[in-house]
Design an enzyme around this catalytic site. Sequence first.
Site, PDB file in Angstrom:
ATOM      1  N   TYR A  33       0.828  -1.192  -0.088  1.00 50.46           N
ATOM      2  CA  TYR A  33      -0.005   0.011  -0.098  1.00 50.46           C
ATOM      3  C   TYR A  33       0.962   1.333   0.052  1.00 50.46           C
ATOM      4  O   TYR A  33       1.814   1.419   0.799  1.00 50.46           O
ATOM      5  CB  TYR A  33      -1.017   0.016   1.252  1.00 50.46           C
ATOM      6  CG  TYR A  33      -1.631   1.171   1.483  1.00 50.46           C
ATOM      7  CD1 TYR A  33      -2.169   2.051   0.500  1.00 50.46           C
ATOM      8  CD2 TYR A  33      -1.996   1.401   2.727  1.00 50.46           C
ATOM      9  CE1 TYR A  33      -2.854   3.291   1.017  1.00 50.46           C
ATOM     10  CE2 TYR A  33      -2.884   2.640   3.003  1.00 50.46           C
ATOM     11  CZ  TYR A  33      -3.475   3.376   2.370  1.00 50.46           C
ATOM     12  OH  TYR A  33      -3.946   4.594   2.528  1.00 50.46           O
ATOM     13  N   LYS A  83      -2.342  -1.550  -3.457  1.00 47.62           N
ATOM     14  CA  LYS A  83      -3.244  -0.356  -3.706  1.00 47.62           C
ATOM     15  C   LYS A  83      -2.318   0.873  -3.954  1.00 47.62           C
ATOM     16  O   LYS A  83      -1.485   1.476  -3.470  1.00 47.62           O
ATOM     17  CB  LYS A  83      -3.601  -0.081  -2.003  1.00 47.62           C
ATOM     18  CG  LYS A  83      -4.854   1.059  -1.950  1.00 47.62           C
ATOM     19  CD  LYS A  83      -5.175   1.234  -0.439  1.00 47.62           C
ATOM     20  CE  LYS A  83      -6.342   2.383  -0.395  1.00 47.62           C
ATOM     21  NZ  LYS A  83      -6.079   3.656  -0.865  1.00 47.62           N
TER      22      LYS A  83
END
Length: 300
Positions: A139, A167
């Site tokens: 992420y 992400k």
Amino acid sequence: MNKIKKGAWVTMITPYTPDGKIDYAACGRLVEWYVESGLAGIFAVCQSSEMFFLTREERLALARFVIQKAAGRISVVVSGHVSDTVEEQTEELCQMAELGPDAVVLISNRLVAGGEKNFISNCETIVRAMPKHMPLGMYECPFPEKRLLKHDEISYLNSTGRFLFVKDTCCDIDEMRARAKLISNDFMFFNANSATLYESLKAGFAGYCGVMANFHPRLYAWLCAHIEEEKAYFISRVLGVMSVIEARDYPVCAKRYLKNQLGFPVTELSRSKRANFVPAIDQELEGIKTLTNYAESLIK
């Protein structure tokens, strides 16, 4: 079995009781809503969850609750990766893995202890320590500072066979197109940016993972599943315009929307942000609800 599915994922907020503790009753209601809305998954104990402002005990308890409440009906990935040293990071991530999520997500800005050049070696140290059966994610968390993945780092993550979920927060469609060419097999990128979502899905991204699924999850679930339909472009542009509400002291604005516009039993309390709303905030949120209702009427 890979339980990371293509589609729309929500970055789950953390509701608090009036005395500032985690409100598990409200958490449970949110999980049910996410399931009912057709989302592919929940990213829990992330920045939206205010993970940097939760104790380790709270992070673990929250992750455990969401995993158990979801009960396999919806995929759940978790992070809680906030420590500074690689040793502490390894410990906290292994504790998360013991809870049985569908993936444990590392934070890119945590992996440069000792300097930028150490990203891959620090990542390797953590990966070696993690249970081999546990899928991993990455992420590009904007807090405390955004650190975007370099292309050689993306290629490394892809080559390990351990990373299934990324992400992406670059918000740059040209960069997303370049990144899409670097990935293969089950290594999936999820766009956090609503304005570029349509184009990124066309380029090969697996879906959406972002804060706005706390406002209108059904629209994101529909768009990710119907990108080839003629009305998908229009829905994507409506979502892009509505996403500017993120700048209104998120996650407080999301909690205000859930409470005032959708009737959820949540407070507006936040540990990471003090609300400093413009006087027109309620009219803005009402406008989002009106647009959401109209957009949802088009996809029935």
